[in-house]
Write a protein that holds these residues in place. Structure first.
Motif, PDB file in Angstrom:
ATOM      1  N   ILE A  18       0.734  -1.210  -0.123  1.00  0.00           N
ATOM      2  CA  ILE A  18      -0.028   0.122   0.051  1.00  0.00           C
ATOM      3  C   ILE A  18       0.958   1.070  -0.080  1.00  0.00           C
ATOM      4  CG2 ILE A  18      -1.674   1.270   1.280  1.00  0.00           C
ATOM      5  CD1 ILE A  18      -2.759  -1.517   2.515  1.00  0.00           C
ATOM      6  N   GLN A  19       0.701   2.022  -1.025  1.00  0.00           N
ATOM      7  CA  GLN A  19       1.626   3.207  -1.117  1.00  0.00           C
ATOM      8  C   GLN A  19       0.572   4.709  -0.761  1.00  0.00           C
ATOM      9  OE1 GLN A  19       2.457   3.412  -5.239  1.00  0.00           O
ATOM     10  NE2 GLN A  19       4.051   1.778  -5.149  1.00  0.00           N
ATOM     11  N   ASN A  20       1.186   5.366   0.042  1.00  0.00           N
ATOM     12  CA  ASN A  20       0.422   6.634   0.461  1.00  0.00           C
ATOM     13  C   ASN A  20       0.128   7.519  -0.739  1.00  0.00           C
ATOM     14  OD1 ASN A  20       0.297   6.293   3.157  1.00  0.00           O
ATOM     15  ND2 ASN A  20       2.524   6.980   3.579  1.00  0.00           N
ATOM     16  N   ARG A  21      -0.968   8.085  -0.878  1.00  0.00           N
ATOM     17  CA  ARG A  21      -1.314   9.000  -2.084  1.00  0.00           C
ATOM     18  C   ARG A  21      -1.685  10.085  -1.403  1.00  0.00           C
ATOM     19  NH1 ARG A  21      -3.695   6.856  -6.979  1.00  0.00           N
ATOM     20  NH2 ARG A  21      -4.743   8.647  -6.980  1.00  0.00           N
ATOM     21  N   ASN A  22      -1.574  11.261  -2.222  1.00  0.00           N
ATOM     22  CA  ASN A  22      -2.163  12.446  -1.828  1.00  0.00           C
ATOM     23  C   ASN A  22      -3.692  12.730  -1.967  1.00  0.00           C
ATOM     24  OD1 ASN A  22       0.289  13.632  -1.130  1.00  0.00           O
ATOM     25  ND2 ASN A  22       0.627  14.244  -3.405  1.00  0.00           N
ATOM     26  N   HIS A  23      -4.199  11.899  -2.674  1.00  0.00           N
ATOM     27  CA  HIS A  23      -5.818  12.229  -3.184  1.00  0.00           C
ATOM     28  C   HIS A  23      -6.010  10.735  -3.396  1.00  0.00           C
ATOM     29  CE1 HIS A  23      -9.363  13.465  -4.756  1.00  0.00           C
ATOM     30  NE2 HIS A  23      -9.082  14.648  -4.289  1.00  0.00           N
ATOM     31  N   TYR A  24      -7.400  10.227  -2.769  1.00  0.00           N
ATOM     32  CA  TYR A  24      -7.741   8.917  -2.825  1.00  0.00           C
ATOM     33  C   TYR A  24      -9.497   9.039  -3.648  1.00  0.00           C
ATOM     34  CZ  TYR A  24      -4.441   7.229   0.246  1.00  0.00           C
ATOM     35  OH  TYR A  24      -3.339   7.130   0.856  1.00  0.00           O
ATOM     36  N   LEU A  25      -9.506  10.017  -4.598  1.00  0.00           N
ATOM     37  CA  LEU A  25     -10.675  10.602  -5.193  1.00  0.00           C
ATOM     38  C   LEU A  25     -11.887  10.583  -4.244  1.00  0.00           C
ATOM     39  CD1 LEU A  25     -10.044   8.328  -8.404  1.00  0.00           C
ATOM     40  CD2 LEU A  25      -9.462  10.998  -8.060  1.00  0.00           C
ATOM     41  N   GLU A  26     -12.827   9.902  -4.746  1.00  0.00           N
ATOM     42  CA  GLU A  26     -14.415  10.067  -3.784  1.00  0.00           C
ATOM     43  C   GLU A  26     -14.033   9.384  -2.468  1.00  0.00           C
ATOM     44  OE1 GLU A  26     -14.858   6.377  -5.965  1.00  0.00           O
ATOM     45  OE2 GLU A  26     -14.085   8.277  -6.690  1.00  0.00           O
ATOM     46  N   THR A  27     -12.918   8.961  -2.176  1.00  0.00           N
ATOM     47  CA  THR A  27     -12.762   8.228  -0.952  1.00  0.00           C
ATOM     48  C   THR A  27     -11.838   8.934  -0.041  1.00  0.00           C
ATOM     49  OG1 THR A  27     -10.956   6.750  -1.169  1.00  0.00           O
ATOM     50  CG2 THR A  27     -12.953   6.134  -2.137  1.00  0.00           C
ATOM     51  N   GLU A  28     -11.814   8.490   1.207  1.00  0.00           N
ATOM     52  CA  GLU A  28     -10.718   8.754   2.316  1.00  0.00           C
ATOM     53  C   GLU A  28      -9.430   8.133   2.431  1.00  0.00           C
ATOM     54  OE1 GLU A  28     -13.032   9.891   5.862  1.00  0.00           O
ATOM     55  OE2 GLU A  28     -14.241  11.205   4.850  1.00  0.00           O
ATOM     56  N   GLY A  29      -9.362   7.085   1.632  1.00  0.00           N
ATOM     57  CA  GLY A  29      -8.367   6.179   1.462  1.00  0.00           C
ATOM     58  C   GLY A  29      -8.445   4.877   2.369  1.00  0.00           C
ATOM     59  N   PRO A  30      -7.432   4.250   2.511  1.00  0.00           N
ATOM     60  CA  PRO A  30      -7.573   2.710   2.902  1.00  0.00           C
ATOM     61  C   PRO A  30      -7.621   2.630   4.338  1.00  0.00           C
ATOM     62  CG  PRO A  30      -5.159   3.424   2.812  1.00  0.00           C
ATOM     63  CD  PRO A  30      -5.925   4.442   2.315  1.00  0.00           C
ATOM     64  N   VAL A  31      -8.525   1.639   4.671  1.00  0.00           N
ATOM     65  CA  VAL A  31      -8.728   1.127   6.171  1.00  0.00           C
ATOM     66  C   VAL A  31      -8.391  -0.413   6.240  1.00  0.00           C
ATOM     67  CG1 VAL A  31     -10.544   0.791   7.809  1.00  0.00           C
ATOM     68  CG2 VAL A  31     -10.384   3.051   6.338  1.00  0.00           C
ATOM     69  N   LEU A  32      -7.688  -0.792   7.012  1.00  0.00           N
ATOM     70  CA  LEU A  32      -7.493  -2.200   7.437  1.00  0.00           C
ATOM     71  C   LEU A  32      -8.123  -2.739   8.641  1.00  0.00           C
ATOM     72  CD1 LEU A  32      -3.684  -2.106   6.832  1.00  0.00           C
ATOM     73  CD2 LEU A  32      -5.508  -3.421   5.306  1.00  0.00           C
TER      74      LEU A  32
END
Length: 158
Positions: free
Chosen positions: A107-121
């Motif tokens: 999993i790479q960190n991104r500045n933007h996850y489009l319509e989401t708030e990013g990853p949740v494990l």
């Protein structure tokens, strides 16, 4: 094949075969595992759900699955397995989604996850009792539970 109503009252027909329906799949849904945990994305309006979305022009369904996982979570798919597909029929529209299982490499960190708030494990079992209000309606119909059962039966997950 299984047919049931989803949370919005639409008719859903699930098949564990490819090209079951008279229309092509133009949407995808990807059940993701990373280091023995479930990988979700947090949609800004719907809540926790597995990554998914639409197939873009000139894109294969498999390429769309990998792209959507990356865009919504920053995850790199190591292995992608076709699980099945389902057709959703409502008075306004009918569409088909392919369902995949993805093993995630990193999993790479991104500045933007489009319509989401990013990853949740999460490492909890995905039983109906666990899928509460923090989860999207997409996670609450029979598709997820039937696909998880299929994955277990195939020996893909424990």
């Amino acid at each position: 094949m299984k047919t049931f109503k989803d949370a919005n009252g639409n008719t859903v027909t699930l098949s564990f075969s490819d090209h079951t329906f008279p229309i092509e799949a133009k949407h995808i849904f990807v059940i993701c595992r990373y280091q023995n945990q479930w990988l979700f994305t947090k949609h800004k309006e719907r809540g926790l759900e597995f990554p998914g979305g639409k197939v873009e022009a000139l894109e294969t369904v498999e390429a769309a699955a990998k792209r959507e996982v990356y865009e919504e979570t920053g995850a790199i798919v190591e292995k992608l397995i076709f699980v099945g597909q389902y057709m959703v029929s409502s008075s306004a529209d009918t569409f088909v989604k392919n369902v995949y299982f993805a093993e995630i490499k990193e999993i790479q960190n991104r500045n933007h996850y489009l319509e989401t708030e990013g990853p949740v494990l999460k490492n909890t079992p995905l039983t109906p009792e666990v899928i509460t209000d923090e989860y999207s309606f997409i996670m609450k119909d029979d598709v997820v539970q039937l696909c998880l059962h299929w994955l277990k039966k195939q020996g893909i997950i424990l």
